[in-house]
Design a protein around this motif. Structure first.
Motif, short mmCIF file in Angstrom:
data_model
loop_
_atom_site.label_atom_id
_atom_site.label_comp_id
_atom_site.label_asym_id
_atom_site.label_seq_id
_atom_site.Cartn_x
_atom_site.Cartn_y
_atom_site.Cartn_z
N THR A 278 -1.87 -2.21 -13.84
CA THR A 278 -1.55 -1.51 -12.52
C THR A 278 -2.30 -2.22 -11.31
N TYR A 279 -3.48 -2.65 -11.47
CA TYR A 279 -3.90 -3.39 -10.31
C TYR A 279 -3.28 -4.51 -10.01
N ALA A 280 -2.81 -5.35 -10.80
CA ALA A 280 -2.01 -6.60 -10.71
C ALA A 280 -0.63 -6.28 -10.24
N GLU A 281 -0.16 -5.17 -10.72
CA GLU A 281 1.25 -5.01 -10.15
C GLU A 281 1.21 -4.52 -8.64
N THR B 185 0.46 0.06 -2.86
CA THR B 185 1.70 0.55 -3.41
C THR B 185 1.87 0.19 -4.92
N TYR B 186 2.27 1.16 -5.51
CA TYR B 186 2.66 0.81 -7.10
C TYR B 186 4.18 1.32 -7.57
N PRO C 277 3.19 4.82 -2.48
CA PRO C 277 1.60 4.61 -2.09
C PRO C 277 0.91 5.15 -3.22
N PHE C 278 -0.26 4.34 -3.49
CA PHE C 278 -1.02 4.38 -4.51
C PHE C 278 -2.35 4.66 -4.14
N PHE C 279 -2.99 5.86 -4.17
CA PHE C 279 -4.14 6.28 -3.48
C PHE C 279 -5.23 6.31 -4.50
N ASP C 280 -5.33 5.36 -5.53
CA ASP C 280 -6.22 5.33 -6.27
C ASP C 280 -7.90 4.70 -5.73
N LYS C 281 -7.64 3.40 -5.02
CA LYS C 281 -8.72 2.81 -4.58
C LYS C 281 -8.30 2.35 -3.04
N PRO C 282 -9.42 2.03 -2.15
CA PRO C 282 -9.27 1.45 -0.85
C PRO C 282 -8.82 -0.13 -1.25
N PRO C 283 -8.65 -1.00 0.07
CA PRO C 283 -7.73 -2.16 -0.26
C PRO C 283 -8.32 -3.14 -0.69
N LEU C 284 -9.67 -3.38 -0.54
CA LEU C 284 -10.38 -4.90 -0.48
C LEU C 284 -10.26 -5.38 -1.72
N PHE D 230 -2.36 11.85 1.34
CA PHE D 230 -3.62 10.95 1.21
C PHE D 230 -4.71 12.09 1.03
N VAL D 231 -4.95 12.95 1.53
CA VAL D 231 -6.09 14.03 1.36
C VAL D 231 -5.93 14.38 -0.18
N THR D 232 -4.87 14.91 -0.60
CA THR D 232 -4.81 15.37 -2.04
C THR D 232 -4.87 14.30 -3.12
#
Length: 573
Positions: A42-45, A60-61, A65-72, A257-259
């Motif tokens: 999932t992270y690689a994609e 994005t996945y 939009p993929f709201f799982d983690k921040p972008p760093l 994003f909040v949800t």
């Protein structure tokens, strides 16, 4: 630059030894296995999609939009993909290099808190932990998050401890002295803590803040120096660096994003309301007891000595504060995964190395630590003996050479037991245990991984489909949802996920050509029900790829996996 007074050949030998350790644990065949489902793929994609879109801010996945983690973390993987290509090796370089950096941080922190021997042994113990071996080659955020979080906290801690003034203790020799260093270290620490927030979110601030409060409570000698740090400015630095991304995402996506992030990935996940009933409160204590093997007995022995009255110095109290907060925080959380508590491992390894040093140098024998020390070779021996019949239950086609794995552990246990029995003190470096673990990892990498990879069909099946399917063709997978992330990465396009026969019929009813992956037993049932399908490719494999499944010896999980397309119409019809 080498340390003063150390001869060059010794320095070169030590350097070569560290290169071997890091290569064995972090680098050897790093890109060989296909992605592990579900998280790694999932992270690689997500990283690949962000790189293709030149998008450094919004994960994005599958185009959403993929709201799982921040972008760093994704940004670091994007840089690796840009340089080395979109591959397993490039994805795993980020956690592997994070692990190398974390070893250096543990070495430095242990040295500054205690002495050079403790720092070296702590780094070595941490490097060869089975958890470190696994997470350094698993392309998820935990290793990188631990690097930023622990390194930032270590810098802030050393900046505070330089101000400690120890009171003389007439009843006991105090072997610890405050480290030297300037207050500017704390600012570098705040920068790293901001990076931790941008890697995994506000949980970094929660862990750091709770560890600070617990340290104030149980480490009185450090209380005033900790309070003198410029925490207000530090929080402003962290907020200035990390808050803009959260504000941007809120302004762009609003309630979604909040949800999706604030509620679903943080509050609901922590409360446990997202996935229902979860593991017990003893889950993480058990994870830590097992995850720190073979060094766990040293910690338990040190606790026994503390109960017997052996003083716990200020650095130990600070390290225990950190470990207790990490384990306690995630224990209270409703949703639990074993790797969540990995940030406690560096601190606990420093404590283990300090206990090892005490067993070797203390004038008065710490009985609990010595008992723990004796237990380590017994654990190595017991693990080797248990693996002899245990390997036979693993549902893989393992060659006879895999028997070297229990032999390596048994030999390490015998060697360490013999060394301890001569003087009832450990060697300056835990060579025997480390050698046994490195030999075990070498066997896993050269024998276990190829056998496992041969039974992981996802990459091979997806690449066949990617070769056969034209741009306008439809691609899907039926009742293989666990594979969805790695399948999506290797097939290189959107793929339909279907769970019911009705969804599959609708998929094949669309105009055009279709390719779908499924299990052979599902194919037999569908064709018996009248669905006309043609097998393009089939091969055996394991559906479940977790360690738990391997340990259970669930041979029934072996299946035949196939790629199907529509059956051409009968010309005579």
């Amino acid at each position: 630059m080498r340390a003063p007074g150390r001869p060059l050949p010794r320095v070169l030998f030590a350097t070569a030894g560290w290169v071997v350790v890091c290569w064995f644990v972090f680098g050897w065949r790093l890109g060989y296995p296909s992605f592990w489902d579900p998280d790694e793929a999932t992270y690689a994609e997500t990283t690949r999609e962000m790189l293709a879109a030149h998008n450094w801010l919004v994960p994005t996945y599958d185009g959403e939009p993929f709201f799982d983690k921040p972008p760093l973390f994704f940004n670091l993987q994007m840089a690796s993909f840009a340089v080395f290509g979109e591959s397993e090796l490039a994805a795993r370089l980020v956690p592997a290099l994070s692990a190398v950096a974390l070893v250096l941080v543990v070495w430095w922190f242990g040295t500054r808190l205690f002495n050079r021997d403790v720092g070296r042994n702590a780094a070595l113990m941490f490097a060869v932990l089975p958890a470190t071996f696994a997470l350094s080659s698993y392309a998820i955020v935990d290793m990188t998050f631990t690097l930023f979080l622990f390194a930032g906290s270590a810098l802030v801690t050393i900046s505070a401890l330089r101000q400690v003034r120890l009171k003389p203790d007439p009843t006991e020799e105090n072997r610890w002295s405050p480290p030297s260093g300037g207050p500017d270290l704390q600012y570098a620490g705040y920068l790293l803590l901001a990076a931790a927030v941008l890697t995994k979110g506000p949980v970094a601030l929660a862990l750091g803040g709770l560890a600070f409060l617990l340290s104030l409570a149980i480490a009185p000698e450090a209380r005033t120096p900790l309070l003198r740090l410029r925490w207000g400015l530090g929080l402003l630095i962290i907020a200035a660096l990390s808050a803009p991304w959260f504000l941007y995402m809120w302004l762009r996506f609003g309630d979604a994003f909040v949800t999706g992030y604030v509620l679903k990935e943080n509050l609901w996940l922590f409360s446990g309301s997202l996935y229902g009933a979860q593991r017990s409160l003893l889950f993480y204590p058990k994870v830590m007891l097992v995850g720190l093997l073979p060094w766990t007995p040293l910690l338990l022995g040190r606790l026994v000595d503390a109960a017997r009255g052996l003083r716990i110095a200020t650095p130990e109290r600070l390290l225990w504060s950190w470990a207790i907060v990490v384990v306690g925080f995630f224990t209270v959380a409703g949703f639990k995964l074993d790797h969540y508590v990995f940030p406690a491992a560096p601190a606990l390894c420093i404590l283990c190395a300090h206990a090892w040093d005490a067993a070797r140098t203390a004038d008065r024998r710490p009985i609990g630590i010595v008992a723990g020390l004796v237990t380590i070779p017994l654990l190595l021996l017991a693990t080797g003996v248990i693996l002899i019949p245990g390997l036979a239950r693993v549902p893989l086609d393992l060659p006879a050479a895999v028997r070297l794995l229990p032999i390596a552990l048994i030999a390490a246990g015998i060697a360490m037991a013999g060394q301890i029995a001569r003087r009832w003190r450990p060697a300056s470096i835990p060579f025997a245990a480390v050698a046994g673990l490195l030999a075990s990892y070498a066997i896993v990498i050269t024998i276990g991984l190829p056998a496992f990879e041969a039974m992981k069909p996802t990459r091979r099946l997806a690449r066949i489909v990617a070769t056969l399917a034209e741009e306008e063709d439809h691609v899907g997978m039926y009742r293989l949802n666990r594979w969805s992330s790695s399948w999506r990465f290797y097939v290189g396009r959107h793929s339909e996920r279907m769970e019911t026969a009705g969804e599959l019929r609708m998929f094949f009813a669309r105009p055009g050509r279709h390719y779908c992956a499924m299990m052979r037993r599902d194919y037999d049932q569908l064709t018996a029900e009248g669905l006309r399908l043609k097998i393009v490719h089939q091969e055996p494999g394991l559906f479940t790829t977790t360690g738990r499944a391997l340990r259970s010896g669930a041979a029934a999980r072996r299946d035949t996996f196939i790629i199907v397309t529509e059956e051409p119409p009968d010309p005579g019809a």
